[in-house]
Design a protein around this motif. Structure first.
Motif, PDB file in Angstrom:
ATOM      1  N   LYS A 121       5.388  20.367  42.474  1.00  0.00           N
ATOM      2  CA  LYS A 121       4.365  21.405  42.251  1.00  0.00           C
ATOM      3  C   LYS A 121       4.992  22.790  42.232  1.00  0.00           C
ATOM      4  N   GLU A 122       5.927  23.035  43.133  1.00  0.00           N
ATOM      5  CA  GLU A 122       6.591  24.332  43.178  1.00  0.00           C
ATOM      6  C   GLU A 122       7.400  24.575  41.903  1.00  0.00           C
ATOM      7  N   LEU A 123       8.063  23.528  41.406  1.00  0.00           N
ATOM      8  CA  LEU A 123       8.834  23.674  40.177  1.00  0.00           C
ATOM      9  C   LEU A 123       7.939  24.018  38.991  1.00  0.00           C
ATOM     10  N   PHE A 124       6.819  23.312  38.868  1.00  0.00           N
ATOM     11  CA  PHE A 124       5.919  23.562  37.741  1.00  0.00           C
ATOM     12  C   PHE A 124       5.221  24.916  37.887  1.00  0.00           C
ATOM     13  N   ALA A 125       4.980  25.334  39.130  1.00  0.00           N
ATOM     14  CA  ALA A 125       4.386  26.658  39.316  1.00  0.00           C
ATOM     15  C   ALA A 125       5.338  27.762  38.870  1.00  0.00           C
ATOM     16  N   THR A 126       6.644  27.503  38.995  1.00  0.00           N
ATOM     17  CA  THR A 126       7.647  28.504  38.618  1.00  0.00           C
ATOM     18  C   THR A 126       8.002  28.442  37.138  1.00  0.00           C
ATOM     19  N   PHE A 127       8.238  27.238  36.620  1.00  0.00           N
ATOM     20  CA  PHE A 127       8.768  27.099  35.257  1.00  0.00           C
ATOM     21  C   PHE A 127       7.727  26.670  34.224  1.00  0.00           C
ATOM     22  N   ARG A 128       6.544  26.237  34.676  1.00  0.00           N
ATOM     23  CA  ARG A 128       5.394  25.961  33.797  1.00  0.00           C
ATOM     24  C   ARG A 128       5.498  24.671  33.002  1.00  0.00           C
ATOM     25  N   SER A 129       6.687  24.199  32.643  1.00  0.00           N
ATOM     26  CA  SER A 129       6.784  22.984  31.829  1.00  0.00           C
ATOM     27  C   SER A 129       8.093  22.269  32.126  1.00  0.00           C
ATOM     28  N   ILE A 130       8.134  20.974  31.739  1.00  0.00           N
ATOM     29  CA  ILE A 130       9.337  20.177  31.963  1.00  0.00           C
ATOM     30  C   ILE A 130      10.493  20.697  31.120  1.00  0.00           C
ATOM     31  N   ASP A 131      10.179  21.280  29.946  1.00  0.00           N
ATOM     32  CA  ASP A 131      11.237  21.816  29.080  1.00  0.00           C
ATOM     33  C   ASP A 131      11.936  23.001  29.735  1.00  0.00           C
ATOM     34  N   TYR A 132      11.175  23.877  30.397  1.00  0.00           N
ATOM     35  CA  TYR A 132      11.773  25.024  31.067  1.00  0.00           C
ATOM     36  C   TYR A 132      12.602  24.581  32.270  1.00  0.00           C
ATOM     37  N   ILE A 133      12.153  23.540  32.951  1.00  0.00           N
ATOM     38  CA  ILE A 133      12.934  23.013  34.074  1.00  0.00           C
ATOM     39  C   ILE A 133      14.266  22.473  33.562  1.00  0.00           C
ATOM     40  N   ARG A 134      14.231  21.788  32.417  1.00  0.00           N
ATOM     41  CA  ARG A 134      15.455  21.247  31.818  1.00  0.00           C
ATOM     42  C   ARG A 134      16.419  22.369  31.427  1.00  0.00           C
ATOM     43  N   ALA A 154      16.704  25.327  32.864  1.00  0.00           N
ATOM     44  CA  ALA A 154      17.081  26.191  33.974  1.00  0.00           C
ATOM     45  C   ALA A 154      18.486  25.869  34.494  1.00  0.00           C
ATOM     46  N   THR A 155      19.152  26.884  34.996  1.00  0.00           N
ATOM     47  CA  THR A 155      20.474  26.709  35.609  1.00  0.00           C
ATOM     48  C   THR A 155      20.297  26.274  37.064  1.00  0.00           C
ATOM     49  N   PRO A 156      21.357  25.708  37.685  1.00  0.00           N
ATOM     50  CA  PRO A 156      21.244  25.355  39.110  1.00  0.00           C
ATOM     51  C   PRO A 156      20.862  26.544  39.985  1.00  0.00           C
ATOM     52  N   GLU A 157      21.376  27.718  39.655  1.00  0.00           N
ATOM     53  CA  GLU A 157      21.041  28.900  40.451  1.00  0.00           C
ATOM     54  C   GLU A 157      19.550  29.228  40.350  1.00  0.00           C
ATOM     55  N   GLN A 158      18.988  29.132  39.132  1.00  0.00           N
ATOM     56  CA  GLN A 158      17.554  29.405  38.959  1.00  0.00           C
ATOM     57  C   GLN A 158      16.708  28.355  39.665  1.00  0.00           C
ATOM     58  N   LEU A 159      17.123  27.100  39.604  1.00  0.00           N
ATOM     59  CA  LEU A 159      16.381  26.025  40.277  1.00  0.00           C
ATOM     60  C   LEU A 159      16.411  26.219  41.792  1.00  0.00           C
ATOM     61  N   ALA A 160      17.541  26.660  42.313  1.00  0.00           N
ATOM     62  CA  ALA A 160      17.688  26.809  43.766  1.00  0.00           C
ATOM     63  C   ALA A 160      16.797  27.908  44.323  1.00  0.00           C
ATOM     64  N   GLN A 161      16.347  28.831  43.470  1.00  0.00           N
ATOM     65  CA  GLN A 161      15.485  29.910  43.939  1.00  0.00           C
ATOM     66  C   GLN A 161      14.043  29.466  44.171  1.00  0.00           C
ATOM     67  N   VAL A 162      13.680  28.259  43.682  1.00  0.00           N
ATOM     68  CA  VAL A 162      12.328  27.750  43.868  1.00  0.00           C
ATOM     69  C   VAL A 162      12.119  27.366  45.325  1.00  0.00           C
ATOM     70  N   HIS A 163      10.969  27.716  45.862  1.00  0.00           N
ATOM     71  CA  HIS A 163      10.673  27.449  47.273  1.00  0.00           C
ATOM     72  C   HIS A 163      10.792  25.954  47.585  1.00  0.00           C
ATOM     73  N   GLY A 164      11.597  25.622  48.594  1.00  0.00           N
ATOM     74  CA  GLY A 164      11.726  24.238  49.030  1.00  0.00           C
ATOM     75  C   GLY A 164      12.781  23.429  48.312  1.00  0.00           C
TER      76      GLY A 164
END
Length: 626
Positions: free
Chosen positions: A583-596, A598-608
């Motif tokens: 849920k936190e990932l989708f709240a931040t990136f909005r879609s599975i394509d944006y999650i794909r 994203a860089t590890p640094e951007q992913l690590a900034q997501v809460h949790g």
């Protein structure tokens, strides 16, 4: 418990003596402390006393109210204008039964601009303040609604033209993460999604757009002409050409709506109504510089007051919600208002200059009022025709089902799934034959046996109806105000039989039936054969509307749930990535394509998430490229 004041003259006189001879707002309450009526006056004591002198002269509705008044409260204000503004807010908050309350006719659309957002959106909606900010609605007091407009086709044409003339935000969410979409390339959007324009600059564009819906198109054209001349003087011919195109487009708006009046420089509104047995249809024409720029419509209960009282209430509510610049210099009235001086003072103070209220008797202005009245009569005919059809359908349904009274509340239920997966149910509610969407409900099917490859509509319907009436099946409560007169199940005898097993103890207090799709047959509990009906008779058509609405509502929820599951299916395969982190990932990136992407640094900034889990997520999507 207090008795009505009309029966306790001593207490009535004591209360009246306590009322001051100053402006303010008064509340009439019944013996249960419920507010019956909210009013305003420049002399509270005199106004309130007038209700109790000869109640029969007030008319049937107010006479009935006076005989229920058990207590009176008041709030003192400094001025009459403050009393009017306070009364409008209190009526909106408490919705007293005996006040003139405008009905919310979903036929009439509004234009909303969401000023509460950094980059405001503009859209058409048929309902105000639904509280769904994330979609196409808004509930912030900062947001502005313009309307309701009668001609929805012309309104959509106007908004489409506005979006061609001015670069506006086109999407609620970005299409791409790191670049603008095609709308930016063709000049339709200023690149809001990528922050290519500041909120302050974007709001300047929206203020220009708002002027169109405020009826200030002429003022906007004058501003653009001055800007065009300055751009040409600065040799900025590209900007000058763009401003020229905007001016031409704005001049095209309403070119065929010229109104012939002796002074076409004065802004004025004209209001008239048509009164029927049950409804009052009100039309308000907005005329600016001799041009009809807007035609608004309102509906009220015909029994809620005199024609002057209804017109006064419409004007008070309408002008309380508009910006000061939208108040015209002159208001033409079909009938005199009971408190015209109070409204005139309030509008003049709000506008900052004199506002006149006139009941024209001759020549062009009287002809304009006659035209507004004719439009109100046509609208009343439409409203009454629709009301008559609904009434006919309710009467036919009552006769068909053997009901003693017309069915007030009809509930419809349906199930939606694909081979058992993502199974959901819906409840829709029709009040007096019309959809009441505030009472709609979604249900997730809890039965563990219903899953992919195994569906059971009979058990699912039985589960939902058991949950709906659980308290009353267990004998823990009396039937509440939302007790349905009719329950409609989408399906045939099988679906009905499954529900009957659950609701058998309640069948004496409600009417249960099912409607089969193939032949539109109506089945009742413990009857082998369907009712002898014609699929096109009014009562059956009403049931079909309920059934189709329940099906639509369930299907939409099923599709939503299925889409959520599908977009999470990839993430479910990543160890350590649970539901909450998804849920936190989708709240931040909005879609599975944006999650794909994203860089590890951007992913690590997501809460949790953190660096280690971010690396797992990144490796999962980029395993083929390592």
């Amino acid at each position: 418990m207090l008795q009505p004041l009309i029966q306790d003259r001593d207490r009535l006189e004591q209360i009246l003596r306590q009322l001051p001879l100053t402006p303010g707002v008064y509340f009439f309450k019944d013996k249960t402390d419920q507010i019956l009526y909210i009013g305003k006056s420049k002399r509270l004591r005199s106004r309130v006393r007038s209700y109790f002198r000869e109640p029969a002269q007030l008319g049937p509705r107010l006479e009935l109210m006076v005989y229920q008044v058990a207590d009176i409260e008041f709030i003192v204000t400094d001025t009459e204008a403050e009393a009017l503004a306070l009364e409008a807010n209190l009526i909106k908050q408490h919705q007293p039964h005996f006040n003139v309350l405008l009905k919310d006719d979903k036929k009439y659309p509004y234009v909303c601009i969401t000023w509460s957002e950094p980059y405001p959106r503009i859209f058409i909606t048929r309902k105000r303040q639904l509280g769904n900010v994330g979609d196409t609605r808004s509930d912030s007091p900062k947001d502005r609604y313009y309307g309701p407009y009668v001609d929805s086709f012309r309104l959509r044409q106007t908004l489409a033209l506005v979006k061609r003339l001015f670069p506006l935000r086109q999407r609620p969410r970005p299409l791409f993460k790191d670049r603008p979409c095609l709308n930016y390339d063709i000049g339709r959007c200023p690149g809001v999604c990528q922050g290519l324009i500041s909120p302050q600059e974007y709001r300047q564009t929206l203020h220009k757009v708002a002027m169109i819906f405020q009826g200030r198109t002429g003022e906007l054209v004058a501003q653009l002409q001055a800007q065009m001349a300055q751009a040409a003087a600065d040799l900025n011919f590209e900007l000058a050409a763009r401003l020229r195109d905007q001016i031409r487009g704005l001049e095209h708006l309403g070119v065929d709506q010229k109104v012939s009046l002796p002074d076409d420089t004065v802004s004025r509104d004209a209001i008239a109504l048509a009164l029927g047995d049950r409804h009052a249809a009100i039309q308000l024409f907005q005329i600016r510089a001799g041009r009809l720029v807007g035609r608004l419509a309102f509906v009220a209960d015909a029994q809620s007051g005199s024609v002057g009282t209804i017109l006064q209430r419409v004007l008070e509510e309408h002008y309380a919600q508009v910006d000061d610049v939208e108040i015209p210099s002159e208001i033409l009235l079909q009938h005199p208002l009971p408190e015209a001086d109070l409204l005139r003072t309030y509008l003049s103070e709000k506008k900052g200059r004199a506002v006149t209220l006139t009941v024209p008797q001759r020549q062009a202005k009287a002809e304009l009022i006659a035209m507004v009245q004719r439009n109100a009569e046509l609208e009343l005919a439409r409203i009454q025709q629709a009301s008559d059809r609904t009434q006919m359908a309710l009467e036919d349904l009552a006769q068909l089902l053997g009901l003693d009274t017309l069915p007030h509340r009809i509930e419809g239920y349906d199930i939606s799934h694909i081979q058992g997966s993502d199974a959901v149910a819906s409840r829709v509610v029709f009040i007096d034959g019309l959809p009441a969407k505030q009472h709609y409900r979604h249900y997730n099917i809890r039965n563990p046996e219903v899953k992919l490859g195994h569906s059971d509509d009979f058990a699912s319907l039985a589960e939902i109806l058991r949950r709906r009436f659980a308290l009353y099946l267990e004998g823990k409560g009396d039937p509440p105000d939302d007790w349905p007169d009719v329950i409609l199940i989408d399906g045939g005898k099988g679906q009905l039989s499954a529900v009957v097993q659950v609701l058998e103890p309640l069948l004496g207090d409600l009417t249960l039936l099912s409607l089969a799709k193939q032949r539109e047959e109506i089945f009742l509990p413990h009857h082998r054969q369907p009712l002898p009906t014609d699929p096109e008779q009014p009562g059956v058509q009403l049931l079909r509307r309920v059934r189709d609405e329940a099906h639509r509502f369930a299907l939409n929820f099923h599709r939503q749930k299925r889409a959520q599951r599908q977009r999470r299916s990839h993430l479910d395969q990543i160890p350590g990535l649970g539901y909450q982190r998804q849920k936190e990932l989708f709240a931040t990136f909005r879609s599975i394509d944006y999650i794909r992407m994203a860089t590890p640094e951007q992913l690590a900034q997501v809460h949790g998430v953190g660096p280690r889990l971010a690396e797992k997520i990144y490796r999962y999507f980029h395993a083929d490229t390592d």
